[in-house]
Design a protein around this motif. Sequence first.
Motif, PDB file in Angstrom:
ATOM      1  N   UNK A   1      38.710  31.570  35.146  1.00 45.41           N
ATOM      2  CA  UNK A   1      39.068  30.247  35.654  1.00 45.41           C
ATOM      3  C   UNK A   1      38.920  30.205  37.170  1.00 45.41           C
ATOM      4  N   UNK A   2      39.304  31.284  37.846  1.00 44.76           N
ATOM      5  CA  UNK A   2      39.202  31.339  39.307  1.00 44.76           C
ATOM      6  C   UNK A   2      37.746  31.233  39.761  1.00 44.76           C
ATOM      7  N   UNK A   3      36.845  31.889  39.055  1.00 44.95           N
ATOM      8  CA  UNK A   3      35.418  31.817  39.412  1.00 44.95           C
ATOM      9  C   UNK A   3      34.880  30.418  39.161  1.00 44.95           C
ATOM     10  N   UNK A   4      35.257  29.809  38.042  1.00 45.29           N
ATOM     11  CA  UNK A   4      34.811  28.439  37.767  1.00 45.29           C
ATOM     12  C   UNK A   4      35.328  27.466  38.822  1.00 45.29           C
ATOM     13  N   UNK A   5      36.577  27.599  39.203  1.00 45.56           N
ATOM     14  CA  UNK A   5      37.147  26.708  40.220  1.00 45.56           C
ATOM     15  C   UNK A   5      36.420  26.879  41.545  1.00 45.56           C
TER      16      UNK A   5
END
Length: 89
Positions: A67-71
């Motif tokens: 999720x952190x990479x997508x954000x």
Amino acid sequence: MDVFFRLLNDLVFIYTIALIIYIFMSWFPGARESSFGRILGRICEPYLDMFRRIIPPLGMIDISPIVAIFVLRYAVLGLAALFRMLGLY
């Protein structure tokens, strides 16, 4: 402004690669305790901790880094759209 956006995009790409390397280091025993692992930990952990507080692990699987990479990626895409809309890029 084009140079600024390209530099920002390159820095985010490098940071994303650092996050992926740091995530994969958890698969190898003792990798995060190495000097390289500690350096990556100081760089990556503050950003990942924000998501770990919000998204709990699902059993043994921690999906917060994904999720952190997508954000991070969508933030850059949103910034690019904003620059285009303002006519700066």
